[in-house]
Design a protein around this motif. Structure first.
Motif, PDB file in Angstrom:
ATOM      1  N   ASN A 136      68.653 -21.348 -36.647  1.00 48.16           N
ATOM      2  CA  ASN A 136      70.335 -21.963 -36.162  1.00 48.16           C
ATOM      3  C   ASN A 136      70.089 -22.763 -35.132  1.00 48.16           C
ATOM      4  OD1 ASN A 136      71.041 -18.899 -35.785  1.00 48.16           O
ATOM      5  ND2 ASN A 136      69.275 -17.927 -34.674  1.00 48.16           N
ATOM      6  N   LEU A 137      69.194 -23.791 -35.469  1.00 43.66           N
ATOM      7  CA  LEU A 137      68.802 -24.728 -34.662  1.00 43.66           C
ATOM      8  C   LEU A 137      69.370 -25.767 -35.603  1.00 43.66           C
ATOM      9  CD1 LEU A 137      68.196 -23.798 -32.155  1.00 43.66           C
ATOM     10  CD2 LEU A 137      66.145 -24.882 -32.507  1.00 43.66           C
ATOM     11  N   GLY A 138      69.766 -27.558 -35.035  1.00 45.55           N
ATOM     12  CA  GLY A 138      70.239 -27.979 -35.415  1.00 45.55           C
ATOM     13  C   GLY A 138      68.618 -29.000 -36.173  1.00 45.55           C
ATOM     14  N   ILE A 139      69.058 -30.030 -37.317  1.00 45.43           N
ATOM     15  CA  ILE A 139      68.084 -30.842 -37.790  1.00 45.43           C
ATOM     16  C   ILE A 139      67.379 -31.166 -36.666  1.00 45.43           C
ATOM     17  CG2 ILE A 139      68.336 -32.882 -38.930  1.00 45.43           C
ATOM     18  CD1 ILE A 139      69.561 -31.797 -41.137  1.00 45.43           C
ATOM     19  N   GLU A 140      68.016 -31.966 -35.677  1.00 43.16           N
ATOM     20  CA  GLU A 140      66.927 -33.301 -34.327  1.00 43.16           C
ATOM     21  C   GLU A 140      65.559 -31.985 -34.616  1.00 43.16           C
ATOM     22  OE1 GLU A 140      70.598 -31.377 -33.199  1.00 43.16           O
ATOM     23  OE2 GLU A 140      70.897 -32.336 -34.857  1.00 43.16           O
ATOM     24  N   GLU A 141      66.210 -30.866 -33.623  1.00 46.15           N
ATOM     25  CA  GLU A 141      65.448 -29.851 -32.811  1.00 46.15           C
ATOM     26  C   GLU A 141      64.446 -30.151 -33.875  1.00 46.15           C
ATOM     27  OE1 GLU A 141      66.385 -27.926 -29.222  1.00 46.15           O
ATOM     28  OE2 GLU A 141      68.262 -28.010 -30.182  1.00 46.15           O
ATOM     29  N   TYR A 142      64.902 -29.605 -35.189  1.00 48.04           N
ATOM     30  CA  TYR A 142      63.372 -29.481 -35.836  1.00 48.04           C
ATOM     31  C   TYR A 142      62.273 -31.078 -36.342  1.00 48.04           C
ATOM     32  CZ  TYR A 142      63.824 -24.416 -36.273  1.00 48.04           C
ATOM     33  OH  TYR A 142      63.625 -22.960 -36.155  1.00 48.04           O
ATOM     34  N   ASN A 143      63.411 -31.988 -36.296  1.00 47.46           N
ATOM     35  CA  ASN A 143      62.919 -33.181 -36.332  1.00 47.46           C
ATOM     36  C   ASN A 143      61.761 -33.439 -35.283  1.00 47.46           C
ATOM     37  OD1 ASN A 143      63.245 -33.908 -38.958  1.00 47.46           O
ATOM     38  ND2 ASN A 143      65.529 -35.288 -38.010  1.00 47.46           N
ATOM     39  N   LYS A 144      61.537 -33.529 -34.388  1.00 45.46           N
ATOM     40  CA  LYS A 144      61.364 -33.526 -33.502  1.00 45.46           C
ATOM     41  C   LYS A 144      59.875 -33.137 -32.573  1.00 45.46           C
ATOM     42  CE  LYS A 144      63.666 -32.805 -29.201  1.00 45.46           C
ATOM     43  NZ  LYS A 144      64.773 -32.813 -28.146  1.00 45.46           N
ATOM     44  N   LEU A 145      59.386 -32.083 -34.029  1.00 48.04           N
ATOM     45  CA  LEU A 145      58.608 -31.468 -32.978  1.00 48.04           C
ATOM     46  C   LEU A 145      57.436 -32.093 -33.268  1.00 48.04           C
ATOM     47  CD1 LEU A 145      59.585 -28.049 -34.160  1.00 48.04           C
ATOM     48  CD2 LEU A 145      60.134 -28.705 -32.300  1.00 48.04           C
ATOM     49  N   GLY A 146      57.428 -32.453 -34.522  1.00 52.39           N
ATOM     50  CA  GLY A 146      56.008 -33.357 -34.703  1.00 52.39           C
ATOM     51  C   GLY A 146      54.870 -32.121 -35.439  1.00 52.39           C
ATOM     52  N   LEU A 147      55.693 -31.129 -35.887  1.00 47.15           N
ATOM     53  CA  LEU A 147      54.352 -30.051 -36.378  1.00 47.15           C
ATOM     54  C   LEU A 147      55.126 -29.897 -37.670  1.00 47.15           C
ATOM     55  CD1 LEU A 147      54.829 -27.459 -33.757  1.00 47.15           C
ATOM     56  CD2 LEU A 147      52.345 -28.149 -35.296  1.00 47.15           C
ATOM     57  N   PRO A 148      53.951 -29.723 -38.749  1.00 51.12           N
ATOM     58  CA  PRO A 148      54.096 -29.188 -40.233  1.00 51.12           C
ATOM     59  C   PRO A 148      55.102 -28.272 -40.238  1.00 51.12           C
ATOM     60  CG  PRO A 148      51.524 -29.712 -39.581  1.00 51.12           C
ATOM     61  CD  PRO A 148      52.148 -29.716 -39.190  1.00 51.12           C
ATOM     62  N   ILE A 149      56.167 -28.337 -41.052  1.00 50.16           N
ATOM     63  CA  ILE A 149      57.166 -27.507 -40.740  1.00 50.16           C
ATOM     64  C   ILE A 149      57.819 -26.502 -42.264  1.00 50.16           C
ATOM     65  CG2 ILE A 149      59.521 -26.692 -40.282  1.00 50.16           C
ATOM     66  CD1 ILE A 149      59.156 -27.895 -37.484  1.00 50.16           C
ATOM     67  N   VAL A 150      58.340 -25.587 -42.573  1.00 44.87           N
ATOM     68  CA  VAL A 150      58.350 -25.996 -44.406  1.00 44.87           C
ATOM     69  C   VAL A 150      59.753 -24.643 -43.575  1.00 44.87           C
ATOM     70  CG1 VAL A 150      56.188 -25.684 -45.153  1.00 44.87           C
ATOM     71  CG2 VAL A 150      56.856 -23.594 -44.912  1.00 44.87           C
ATOM     72  N   SER A 151      60.817 -24.473 -44.565  1.00 45.32           N
ATOM     73  CA  SER A 151      62.103 -23.672 -44.659  1.00 45.32           C
ATOM     74  C   SER A 151      62.021 -23.049 -45.163  1.00 45.32           C
ATOM     75  CB  SER A 151      63.271 -25.075 -44.073  1.00 45.32           C
ATOM     76  OG  SER A 151      64.709 -24.331 -44.266  1.00 45.32           O
ATOM     77  N   PHE A 152      62.642 -21.540 -45.121  1.00 44.64           N
ATOM     78  CA  PHE A 152      62.727 -20.522 -46.185  1.00 44.64           C
ATOM     79  C   PHE A 152      64.409 -20.700 -46.132  1.00 44.64           C
ATOM     80  CE2 PHE A 152      64.775 -16.840 -46.934  1.00 44.64           C
ATOM     81  CZ  PHE A 152      64.493 -16.734 -48.795  1.00 44.64           C
ATOM     82  N   ASP A 153      65.374 -21.091 -47.374  1.00 42.66           N
ATOM     83  CA  ASP A 153      66.268 -21.472 -47.605  1.00 42.66           C
ATOM     84  C   ASP A 153      67.398 -21.926 -46.663  1.00 42.66           C
ATOM     85  OD1 ASP A 153      67.614 -19.910 -49.768  1.00 42.66           O
ATOM     86  OD2 ASP A 153      67.961 -17.652 -49.122  1.00 42.66           O
ATOM     87  N   ARG A 154      66.462 -22.911 -46.283  1.00 44.72           N
ATOM     88  CA  ARG A 154      67.670 -24.315 -45.422  1.00 44.72           C
ATOM     89  C   ARG A 154      66.957 -25.421 -45.871  1.00 44.72           C
ATOM     90  NH1 ARG A 154      71.233 -21.819 -41.532  1.00 44.72           N
ATOM     91  NH2 ARG A 154      72.611 -23.234 -40.520  1.00 44.72           N
ATOM     92  N   LYS A 155      68.207 -26.295 -45.491  1.00 42.16           N
ATOM     93  CA  LYS A 155      68.046 -27.614 -45.370  1.00 42.16           C
ATOM     94  C   LYS A 155      68.268 -27.858 -43.980  1.00 42.16           C
ATOM     95  CE  LYS A 155      68.678 -32.026 -46.047  1.00 42.16           C
ATOM     96  NZ  LYS A 155      68.623 -32.865 -47.731  1.00 42.16           N
ATOM     97  N   LEU A 156      66.978 -28.309 -43.689  1.00 41.02           N
ATOM     98  CA  LEU A 156      66.485 -27.868 -42.247  1.00 41.02           C
ATOM     99  C   LEU A 156      66.867 -29.971 -42.089  1.00 41.02           C
ATOM    100  CD1 LEU A 156      63.945 -25.794 -40.668  1.00 41.02           C
ATOM    101  CD2 LEU A 156      65.903 -26.221 -39.970  1.00 41.02           C
ATOM    102  N   SER A 157      65.504 -31.237 -42.389  1.00 37.28           N
ATOM    103  CA  SER A 157      66.096 -31.843 -42.261  1.00 37.28           C
ATOM    104  C   SER A 157      64.830 -32.798 -44.210  1.00 37.28           C
ATOM    105  CB  SER A 157      65.359 -32.950 -41.319  1.00 37.28           C
ATOM    106  OG  SER A 157      64.020 -33.657 -41.307  1.00 37.28           O
ATOM    107  N   ASP A 158      64.799 -33.624 -43.765  1.00 35.79           N
ATOM    108  CA  ASP A 158      64.234 -34.465 -44.569  1.00 35.79           C
ATOM    109  C   ASP A 158      63.032 -34.766 -44.898  1.00 35.79           C
ATOM    110  OD1 ASP A 158      67.106 -35.531 -46.424  1.00 35.79           O
ATOM    111  OD2 ASP A 158      67.394 -37.797 -45.005  1.00 35.79           O
ATOM    112  N   GLN A 159      62.047 -34.090 -43.617  1.00 37.75           N
ATOM    113  CA  GLN A 159      61.081 -34.048 -43.926  1.00 37.75           C
ATOM    114  C   GLN A 159      60.604 -32.366 -43.819  1.00 37.75           C
ATOM    115  OE1 GLN A 159      59.668 -37.010 -43.225  1.00 37.75           O
ATOM    116  NE2 GLN A 159      61.500 -37.773 -43.359  1.00 37.75           N
ATOM    117  N   VAL A 160      61.747 -32.113 -44.372  1.00 37.56           N
ATOM    118  CA  VAL A 160      61.531 -30.601 -44.151  1.00 37.56           C
ATOM    119  C   VAL A 160      61.520 -29.927 -45.609  1.00 37.56           C
ATOM    120  CG1 VAL A 160      61.591 -28.458 -43.283  1.00 37.56           C
ATOM    121  CG2 VAL A 160      61.652 -30.174 -41.147  1.00 37.56           C
TER     122      VAL A 160
END
Lengths: 330, 330
Positions: free
Chosen positions: A126-150
């Motif tokens: 539900n959230l935008g890319i930016e919010e996930y970007n600034k977490l500074g935590l390893p993340i993987v996403s299921f089925d959806r582009k969150l950011s280049d880093q994910v």
DNA sequence: ATTTTTATGTTAAACGATTGACATATTTCA
DNA sequence: TGAAATATGTCAATCGTTTAACATAAAAAT
């Protein structure tokens, strides 16, 4: 109340440092001492306090799972698989049912951060890319582009939907509709829709899309389906998921339509549940076990080496066609 | 990397103590200071480290959920409801899919203890009473007696099964069988079986029980069902759960039996999933939302007052009969 | 017999936050 | 004006565990 390391040390007749050394296998230890300490641990039913350890910089071995909800069989099965695979590797999972609620997802993320999780598997988006970007935590996403880093793990939705549509074409359908959960942009379901449209276009046929919102009541969904079947009279329906397919089948039966003679239907997901209790339904099977394995493996790699460059930013796993009665040539 | 309280204090231009006071609303604070600190927290996206707080004796606000597995729609829906209700109250949930595995359940409990959970909701019951007794943690149990110290929340399985059996009797069935997951002793499913047997006995009819093991493959289950339908030719089947009922319905259809004319079937559980996608199935509806509410409420009460005497040791929630097509009088 | 290696202990700092004790300064109210 | 209330700071201890530094002693290797 609960035994602490000092209690273990006292019972074993060693210093706290030595006891800690035994647990962490650090430095020189005699077999005799180890035995004494382990014995004391057993006697006291001692479990090291993970919180205190994690404060020291050790991994909590805890990850957060954010999904729209686990009552949906697909997410239920996926979550179960993920949890099992995490457990095998010594990791635990906190579940978060974010639904379609942006605010709730945000709250969950805060909570996960506060709890010092080592990483996040995000399947509700539900959230935008930016919010996930600034977490500074390893993340993987299921089925959806969150950011280049994910890194994204998903099934081959496009190819799956292509196979589904082809299945109906091969079965001789002349009027093939697509029925699916309404698609917010960026949703992977989009690819399923896209593949249908592309294939129809390449066959010089007209795309006909009917969408039902996830949040619609069942009655409303049934109404939409009923209208489609009655007014448009398609002879084939590609569904965005198996549950939608079941609704179509039910409605068709209520209307006296014969499947597959009058109408062919194909779904998407292929959960164990559906395959077991609806073996008649043709569907595209997502490799849930492999998806879970990939999600876990990639996440744990990121956790182990947060700084390493991403090997891959996208992992697309193959799906398979299960051709069954609902798409049989009459 | 992550902001800590000291960073917030520095940015706000106050001492760490004052910052902590603001967060915990402790002692005299001016509005101006509060504002400065909150502002700094926002700017740094600060989340207090729950681990450190919990070391101080604060509640982690974390509970463990131990279930046989959430891929089963009943447990999936129950877990989702529990999680939602916990979240509303500021609690988080760690999920544990213990399956039927004693050792795994034991491991999970250890892990939960190590993670300092505030309490446990136990729905998988592979372990004996003693093991749960010595945990020294608030626990509530779903559907199974663990110990005198552990409150049990469950549906009225006995009455439900009674209603189910009666439904078939009223619909005119002459030869009513019970088909269910094989029952370890102490299992609440026992009550479902018991009610069936009692009612049959009171009607001077013979009880006929066929059991399929949870772990049996689907093919094996189908075989068992097939044999029953073919050889014994019951005209009514009380099923221990809805999924079993679906298998019976499928097999009946494959054999050309008409439901409800030749055979009537009733299930148990009444998940939203089944009610939505199998509205034709008569079933006994467990109040999943209420069960979740009760589990959460009782657990949180125990957490708040661990020493308080148990008000109730057993909460049995009413079930309801959904009479639908599969038990209609032909 | 002397040096290494092995084994354990003592002490103390650190992780991040909380909290009580105490000091001090400013404001408010009689 | 002086006492009480308000506001903030400093300091230190604490939660349970880890770990580095250092000391010591016994066992093993030279």
């Amino acid at each position: 109340m609960k035994a602490k390391l000092a209690d273990v040390a006292k019972l074993a007749g060693v210093s706290v440092t030595t006891a800690s050394r035994v647990i962490n296998n650090h430095g020189y230890l005699s077999e005799a001492t180890k035995a004494k300490v382990f014995q004391a641990m057993k006697e006291l039913n001692y479990q090291p306090n993970s919180l205190a350890r994690s404060l020291q910089g050790k991994k909590l071995q805890l990850v957060g799972l954010i999904f729209p909800g686990i009552a949906n069989p697909f997410f239920g099965e996926l979550t179960e698989q993920i949890e099992t695979k995490l457990f095998t590797r010594g990791y635990k999972a906190i579940i978060c049912n974010a639904g379609r609620d942006k605010e709730k997802e945000r709250e969950y993320i805060k909570m996960l951060m506060a709890n010092q999780v080592d990483g996040i598997i995000a399947g509700a988006h539900n959230l935008g890319i930016e919010e996930y970007n600034k977490l500074g935590l390893p993340i993987v996403s299921f089925d959806r582009k969150l950011s280049d880093q994910v890194p994204i793990i998903s099934s081959d939705n496009y190819h799956g939907s292509q196979m589904a549509t082809e299945e109906l074409v091969k079965a001789g359908c002349q009027k093939i509709f697509f029925m699916g959960n309404s698609n917010q942009k960026g949703n992977p379901t989009d690819l399923r829709l896209q593949a249908y449209c592309d294939l129809m276009a390449s066959l010089k046929r007209e795309s006909q899309v009917r969408s039902i919102a996830f949040s619609d009541s069942v009655l409303l969904k049934q109404l939409t389906i009923h209208k489609m079947l009655e007014i448009d009279q398609p002879d084939g329906v590609v569904c965005s998921d198996d549950l939608t397919a079941l609704l179509v089948l039910n409605e068709a039966r209520n209307m006296g339509l014969k499947v597959p003679q009058d109408l062919k239907v194909i779904g998407f997901d292929g959960t164990t549940l559906i395959q077991t209790y609806h073996p008649e339904l043709s569907t595209i099977i997502q490799p849930i076990g492999d998806l879970a394995e990939a999600l876990v493996r990639v996440l744990l790699e990121r956790i182990a080496q947060p700084e390493a460059a991403l090997e891959e930013t996208s992992y697309i796993l193959p799906v398979s066609l299960k051709s069954s009665q609902t798409t049989q040539v009459a």
